[in-house]
Scaffold this motif. Structure first.
Motif, PDB file in Angstrom:
ATOM      1  N   MET B  21       0.843  -1.199   0.000  1.00 58.69           N
ATOM      2  CA  MET B  21       0.000   0.000   0.000  1.00 58.69           C
ATOM      3  C   MET B  21       0.874   1.242   0.000  1.00 58.69           C
ATOM      4  O   MET B  21       0.365   2.346  -0.023  1.00 58.69           O
ATOM      5  CB  MET B  21      -0.850   0.035   1.279  1.00 58.69           C
ATOM      6  CG  MET B  21      -1.859  -1.055   1.372  1.00 58.69           C
ATOM      7  SD  MET B  21      -3.255  -0.719   0.291  1.00 58.69           S
ATOM      8  CE  MET B  21      -3.755  -2.376  -0.086  1.00 58.69           C
ATOM      9  N   ASN B  24       0.537   4.558  -2.005  1.00 57.50           N
ATOM     10  CA  ASN B  24      -0.533   5.529  -1.777  1.00 57.50           C
ATOM     11  C   ASN B  24      -0.237   6.458  -0.618  1.00 57.50           C
ATOM     12  O   ASN B  24      -1.044   7.288  -0.269  1.00 57.50           O
ATOM     13  CB  ASN B  24      -1.832   4.793  -1.459  1.00 57.50           C
ATOM     14  CG  ASN B  24      -2.133   3.729  -2.466  1.00 57.50           C
ATOM     15  OD1 ASN B  24      -1.905   3.927  -3.650  1.00 57.50           O
ATOM     16  ND2 ASN B  24      -2.619   2.590  -2.019  1.00 57.50           N
ATOM     17  N   CYS B 145      -1.845   3.247  13.904  1.00 61.11           N
ATOM     18  CA  CYS B 145      -2.685   2.833  12.772  1.00 61.11           C
ATOM     19  C   CYS B 145      -3.105   4.037  11.922  1.00 61.11           C
ATOM     20  O   CYS B 145      -3.167   3.959  10.705  1.00 61.11           O
ATOM     21  CB  CYS B 145      -3.937   2.126  13.257  1.00 61.11           C
ATOM     22  SG  CYS B 145      -3.627   0.477  13.904  1.00 61.11           S
ATOM     23  N   LYS B 146      -3.414   5.127  12.567  1.00 63.40           N
ATOM     24  CA  LYS B 146      -3.963   6.293  11.873  1.00 63.40           C
ATOM     25  C   LYS B 146      -3.031   6.820  10.784  1.00 63.40           C
ATOM     26  O   LYS B 146      -3.479   7.423   9.823  1.00 63.40           O
ATOM     27  CB  LYS B 146      -4.271   7.401  12.884  1.00 63.40           C
ATOM     28  CG  LYS B 146      -5.478   7.072  13.741  1.00 63.40           C
ATOM     29  CD  LYS B 146      -6.263   8.340  14.081  1.00 63.40           C
ATOM     30  CE  LYS B 146      -7.702   8.041  14.462  1.00 63.40           C
ATOM     31  NZ  LYS B 146      -7.839   7.347  15.740  1.00 63.40           N
ATOM     32  N   LYS B 147      -1.741   6.599  10.950  1.00 65.22           N
ATOM     33  CA  LYS B 147      -0.806   7.110   9.949  1.00 65.22           C
ATOM     34  C   LYS B 147      -0.326   6.045   8.981  1.00 65.22           C
ATOM     35  O   LYS B 147       0.493   6.305   8.117  1.00 65.22           O
ATOM     36  CB  LYS B 147       0.399   7.742  10.657  1.00 65.22           C
ATOM     37  CG  LYS B 147       0.061   9.075  11.285  1.00 65.22           C
ATOM     38  CD  LYS B 147       1.305   9.863  11.592  1.00 65.22           C
ATOM     39  CE  LYS B 147       0.931  11.275  12.006  1.00 65.22           C
ATOM     40  NZ  LYS B 147       2.099  12.060  12.381  1.00 65.22           N
ATOM     41  N   TYR B 151      -4.184   1.692   6.716  1.00 64.93           N
ATOM     42  CA  TYR B 151      -5.307   2.035   7.590  1.00 64.93           C
ATOM     43  C   TYR B 151      -6.665   1.701   6.967  1.00 64.93           C
ATOM     44  O   TYR B 151      -7.487   1.000   7.556  1.00 64.93           O
ATOM     45  CB  TYR B 151      -5.245   3.523   7.966  1.00 64.93           C
ATOM     46  CG  TYR B 151      -6.406   3.960   8.834  1.00 64.93           C
ATOM     47  CD1 TYR B 151      -6.384   3.784  10.213  1.00 64.93           C
ATOM     48  CD2 TYR B 151      -7.547   4.544   8.271  1.00 64.93           C
ATOM     49  CE1 TYR B 151      -7.448   4.176  11.013  1.00 64.93           C
ATOM     50  CE2 TYR B 151      -8.617   4.938   9.061  1.00 64.93           C
ATOM     51  CZ  TYR B 151      -8.557   4.755  10.420  1.00 64.93           C
ATOM     52  OH  TYR B 151      -9.619   5.138  11.208  1.00 64.93           O
ATOM     53  N   GLU B 152      -6.906   2.182   5.753  1.00 65.34           N
ATOM     54  CA  GLU B 152      -8.218   1.976   5.133  1.00 65.34           C
ATOM     55  C   GLU B 152      -8.481   0.499   4.848  1.00 65.34           C
ATOM     56  O   GLU B 152      -9.587   0.022   5.018  1.00 65.34           O
ATOM     57  CB  GLU B 152      -8.351   2.792   3.839  1.00 65.34           C
ATOM     58  CG  GLU B 152      -8.675   4.261   4.077  1.00 65.34           C
ATOM     59  CD  GLU B 152      -7.442   5.119   4.205  1.00 65.34           C
ATOM     60  OE1 GLU B 152      -6.326   4.550   4.254  1.00 65.34           O
ATOM     61  OE2 GLU B 152      -7.582   6.364   4.264  1.00 65.34           O
ATOM     62  N   CYS B 154      -7.442  -1.990   6.533  1.00 61.89           N
ATOM     63  CA  CYS B 154      -7.738  -2.670   7.793  1.00 61.89           C
ATOM     64  C   CYS B 154      -9.101  -2.292   8.342  1.00 61.89           C
ATOM     65  O   CYS B 154      -9.832  -3.134   8.827  1.00 61.89           O
ATOM     66  CB  CYS B 154      -6.673  -2.336   8.841  1.00 61.89           C
ATOM     67  SG  CYS B 154      -5.119  -3.173   8.547  1.00 61.89           S
TER      68      CYS B 154
END
Lengths: 330, 156
Positions: B21, B24, B145-147, B151-152, B154
């Motif tokens: 990923m 992106n 996780c937020k960074k 993230y998306e 998951c």
């Protein structure tokens, strides 16, 4: 997230150092910021060379080409850079398992139908009486649940669309007689708009699939790999009502697009350049529109909703979480 | 992989199966940029056994690893320890490792003890276990996780 360039002018598109340069016949030059460019749409007549294609491939930029009449011709889809053998094997296995394939296809159509229903509900709440169509569609959505084959699903979907289209004369305030969907060739203004806008959605979905590990030729609703990247057709189905059809209604009802934007002699088949431009500007803006996604707890754009749909499919394919299609929730 | 083992085992699973990923992610592009613009005089990005990619080496004695921030310091340390250990096992006399933080203008020395070697053997076994799982390990909610570029994937 990268940018999209739409090129209408005729001229040359070439690589210059590490950039893409468009030079028009009148001698103007424009730098496309290659680092941030994700997609290029070509509507004009462009001369280019393999050096540029190599560069686009390196930069992972997709290029979509439209012919003189504004019909989609094809895409330059760079070498796949996100490849996962694991996903590919499982993507095929899901397709091959009839029960699983039907489940995914059904979820796609239920989402698409739900989104169609929401469009009707919107106009019904604003003084256009489409109540009986809404009831019919609701009934057909329930029937989708009992379909056991792709063939049945497709048939029911066809009926939903037929009812949906039958309401368009009421929804669209301009005086356009729209009887039914005709594609090759479109026979009136609305059919032409639909063809053009659907091809845009198709290419956007394709660009988003490209950014994931999904293989665009293996699909569930449509038969895989016939003529087009069929997974793109699958996912486009879900987003046509939200992104494409809402835009068409709005463009027509605000008189942004009228008969004047078409060549009358072409029987409203041919969209003039100015018309295409108006549509593209609006389309681009809609893709950038954002909303708050509760599940993720962050703002996402309409375009990104498409990518999220790819992720949901991936999670189903690897058996982590069952696919739950995008349904307009606001 | 050793790095991901400490950062997130889910990410390890996805990454090992080529669900990447990173393309992106703006943070990853940032990392690339730091890599390209710092320590230009050094011999950089040495790929060994298609397995590890060393940021740069000095005289085959000191291994450097360049990082943007110290947020996942523990994972970075183990990553470096693994590189040192791997090269030592191949008969290269590595003295030590250095974690470089060009943006913070800081560096930190890393050494490998005998116990670390034993731990690494266990870690590698556990990594193999995770890789062979049929589905990815469950999410263990963390601040990082937020960074994350995943993230998306998951949380959708």
């Amino acid at each position: 997230m990268g940018e999209t360039f739409y090129i209408f002018q005729d001229g040359q598109l070439k690589r210059k150092d590490n950039n893409i340069v468009m030079s028009t016949l009148s001698g103007q030059k424009k730098n496309l910021k290659s680092e941030v460019t994700d997609e290029i749409y070509i509507f004009g007549e462009i001369e280019t060379n393999s050096k540029l294609l190599n560069f686009l491939s390196q930069q992972k930029t997709t290029m979509h080409i439209f012919n003189y009449y504004g019909f989609y011709s094809g895409s330059f889809y760079p070498r796949e850079s996100n490849v996962s053998g694991h996903l590919l094997v499982n993507q095929v296995k899901k397709y091959d398992n009839t029960e699983e394939r039907v489940r995914i296809a059904k979820e796609m159509l239920k989402s698409a139908a739900h989104n169609i229903y929401r469009n009707l509900r919107y106009y019904n709440g604003r003084g256009t009486d489409v109540e009986s169509a809404m009831k019919d569609i609701q009934r057909l959505i329930k029937r989708l649940d009992y379909c056991a084959s792709i063939h049945e699903l497709m048939g029911t979907e066809g009926n939903i669309r037929k009812i949906y289209y039958s309401t368009w004369n009421a929804i669209v305030k301009q005086d356009i007689r729209f009887e039914k969907r005709k594609k090759r060739p479109p026979d009136n203004l609305i059919n032409s708009l639909l063809s053009f806008v659907n091809s845009l959605i198709y290419t956007t979905v394709l660009s988003e699939i490209y950014k994931t590990q999904l293989n665009p030729t293996i699909s569930y609703l449509h038969e895989p790999g016939t003529k087009r990247f069929s997974l793109s057709l699958d996912i486009a189905e879900i987003f046509k009502p939200l992104i494409g059809e809402r835009m068409i209604f709005s463009l027509l009802n605000k008189n942004q697009i009228t008969e004047q934007d078409f060549e009358k002699e072409s029987n409203y088949l041919y969209l003039k350049e100015a018309g295409k431009k108006k549509i593209l500007i609006e389309y681009d803006q809609r893709l950038k529109r954002t909303l708050f996604h509760k599940g993720l707890g962050r703002e996402v754009s309409y375009r990104y909703l498409i990518r999220l749909e790819c992720y949901k499919l991936i999670k189903d394919i690897i058996d982590e979480k069952q696919y739950d299609g995008f349904k307009i929730w606001w | 992989m050793v790095y991901y083992y400490f950062v997130c085992q889910r990410k390890l699973w996805f990454f090992s199966r080529h669900y990447t990923m990173e393309d992106n992610s703006e943070l990853v592009s940032m990392g690339k940029l730091i890599d390209e613009t710092s320590y230009k005089r050094e011999k950089k990005n040495i790929l060994i056994d298609e397995e590890i990619n060393i940021d740069f080496l000095k005289d085959w004695k000191v291994i450097h690893e360049v990082k943007k921030s110290r947020k996942v310091n523990e994972a970075s340390k183990w990553q470096l320890k693994y590189y040192i250990w791997l090269l030592r096992n191949k008969g290269v006399e590595i003295e030590k490792g250095v974690l470089d933080y060009p943006l913070l203008r800081k560096r930190e020395d890393v050494f490998v003890s005998e116990k670390d070697g034993k731990d690494l053997n266990e870690i590698l076994d556990k990594i193999d276990e995770i890789r062979s799982l049929k589905i990815p390990p469950v999410i263990s909610t963390k601040g990082i996780c937020k960074k994350c570029a995943y993230y998306e994937l998951c949380y959708i």
